[in-house]
Motif scaffolding. Structure first.
Motif, PDB file in Angstrom:
ATOM      1  N   GLU A   1     -54.337  13.676  33.339  1.00 18.98           N
ATOM      2  CA  GLU A   1     -54.706  13.594  31.934  1.00 18.98           C
ATOM      3  C   GLU A   1     -53.470  13.256  31.127  1.00 18.98           C
ATOM      4  O   GLU A   1     -52.387  13.757  31.389  1.00 18.98           O
ATOM      5  N   THR A   2     -53.673  12.425  30.127  1.00 18.45           N
ATOM      6  CA  THR A   2     -52.572  12.093  29.236  1.00 18.45           C
ATOM      7  C   THR A   2     -53.138  11.679  27.891  1.00 18.45           C
ATOM      8  O   THR A   2     -54.273  11.207  27.795  1.00 18.45           O
ATOM      9  N   ASP A   3     -52.345  11.881  26.850  1.00 22.61           N
ATOM     10  CA  ASP A   3     -52.755  11.427  25.529  1.00 22.61           C
ATOM     11  C   ASP A   3     -51.845  10.305  25.029  1.00 22.61           C
ATOM     12  O   ASP A   3     -51.860   9.969  23.862  1.00 22.61           O
ATOM     13  N   HIS A   4     -51.084   9.731  25.945  1.00 23.62           N
ATOM     14  CA  HIS A   4     -50.206   8.628  25.571  1.00 23.62           C
ATOM     15  C   HIS A   4     -51.025   7.350  25.395  1.00 23.62           C
ATOM     16  O   HIS A   4     -51.938   7.062  26.171  1.00 23.62           O
ATOM     17  N   SER A   5     -50.688   6.575  24.389  1.00 26.33           N
ATOM     18  CA  SER A   5     -51.426   5.347  24.127  1.00 26.33           C
ATOM     19  C   SER A   5     -51.146   4.297  25.202  1.00 26.33           C
ATOM     20  O   SER A   5     -52.009   3.476  25.510  1.00 26.33           O
ATOM     21  N   TRP A   6     -49.949   4.335  25.805  1.00 25.28           N
ATOM     22  CA  TRP A   6     -49.626   3.334  26.824  1.00 25.28           C
ATOM     23  C   TRP A   6     -50.498   3.499  28.056  1.00 25.28           C
ATOM     24  O   TRP A   6     -50.753   2.551  28.780  1.00 25.28           O
ATOM     25  N   ALA A   7     -51.000   4.734  28.301  1.00 21.02           N
ATOM     26  CA  ALA A   7     -51.876   4.952  29.450  1.00 21.02           C
ATOM     27  C   ALA A   7     -53.198   4.226  29.250  1.00 21.02           C
ATOM     28  O   ALA A   7     -53.744   3.628  30.185  1.00 21.02           O
ATOM     29  N   GLN A   8     -53.712   4.254  28.023  1.00 20.85           N
ATOM     30  CA  GLN A   8     -54.939   3.519  27.721  1.00 20.85           C
ATOM     31  C   GLN A   8     -54.720   2.013  27.875  1.00 20.85           C
ATOM     32  O   GLN A   8     -55.568   1.302  28.408  1.00 20.85           O
ATOM     33  N   GLU A   9     -53.578   1.543  27.399  1.00 25.03           N
ATOM     34  CA  GLU A   9     -53.250   0.119  27.530  1.00 25.03           C
ATOM     35  C   GLU A   9     -53.115  -0.281  28.994  1.00 25.03           C
ATOM     36  O   GLU A   9     -53.591  -1.336  29.411  1.00 25.03           O
ATOM     37  N   LEU A  10     -52.475   0.578  29.776  1.00 24.59           N
ATOM     38  CA  LEU A  10     -52.299   0.291  31.202  1.00 24.59           C
ATOM     39  C   LEU A  10     -53.645   0.241  31.916  1.00 24.59           C
ATOM     40  O   LEU A  10     -53.875  -0.626  32.755  1.00 24.59           O
ATOM     41  N   ARG A  11     -54.546   1.148  31.556  1.00 25.65           N
ATOM     42  CA  ARG A  11     -55.881   1.117  32.153  1.00 25.65           C
ATOM     43  C   ARG A  11     -56.611  -0.171  31.776  1.00 25.65           C
ATOM     44  O   ARG A  11     -57.269  -0.789  32.606  1.00 25.65           O
ATOM     45  N   GLY A  12     -56.464  -0.619  30.542  1.00 19.28           N
ATOM     46  CA  GLY A  12     -57.084  -1.874  30.108  1.00 19.28           C
ATOM     47  C   GLY A  12     -56.524  -3.066  30.867  1.00 19.28           C
ATOM     48  O   GLY A  12     -57.268  -3.971  31.281  1.00 19.28           O
ATOM     49  N   VAL A  13     -55.224  -3.073  31.096  1.00 12.11           N
ATOM     50  CA  VAL A  13     -54.601  -4.159  31.854  1.00 12.11           C
ATOM     51  C   VAL A  13     -55.100  -4.155  33.294  1.00 12.11           C
ATOM     52  O   VAL A  13     -55.395  -5.211  33.873  1.00 12.11           O
TER      53      VAL A  13
END
Length: 156
Positions: free
Chosen positions: A121-133
């Motif tokens: 679990e993470t609340d970092h925005s880069w994790a969401q971006e990485l998942r999108g990539v």
């Protein structure tokens, strides 16, 4: 007469070449006429196909091995590989935890080899971006496979 000698020389050279070819590639199974030749061709066809497939697989394996060995010669490849591995390990260590599978803190001996559940679990925005990539890359690979299948090329 000069033309006649030249034609005779050409015929002689052709006969010599034909004889050499027959000695190198000939034999009872390579004749183009006869029942024995037909039987030999039919019986040896699976072997010829198997040898061709094995040669192809060996060529592919050797080319992959050469590519890997050539990568070993470049230290920047290993620096990038170990840096990416360390970064991935560090991020996983920070955001991933083991999810308890039982209520008790102590496990029974038969549960020591139970399936391990890990949650990240993470609340970092880069994790969401990485998942999108990652999802975009998977969609691109899937689309490439479809296009390759449509064109008759070897699909990945």
């Amino acid at each position: 007469e000069a033309e006649m000698a030249t034609a005779e020389d050409l015929a002689s050279m052709r006969a010599i070449r034909m004889q050499a070819y027959k000695e190198k590639y000939g034999g009872p199974c390579r004749r183009r006429r006869g029942r024995v030749a037909c039987a030999c061709a039919v019986l040896t066809a699976p072997l010829v196909i198997a040898v061709t497939v094995l040669r192809y697989l060996l060529a592919v394996a050797i080319s992959v091995l050469v590519a890997l060995l050539s990568a070993l010669l470049y230290p920047h490849f290993w620096l990038g590989f170990f840096a990416a591995s360390a970064l991935f390990g560090r991020m996983a260590w920070q955001i991933c935890v083991e999810v308890p599978t039982s209520l008790g803190s102590q496990r029974a001996p038969e549960q020591l080899m139970a399936p391990l559940r890990i949650s990240c679990e993470t609340d970092h925005s880069w994790a969401q971006e990485l998942r999108g990539v990652a999802w975009s890359a998977l969609a691109l690979v899937a689309q490439g496979r479809e296009l390759a299948a449509e064109t008759g090329e070897l699909a990945l």
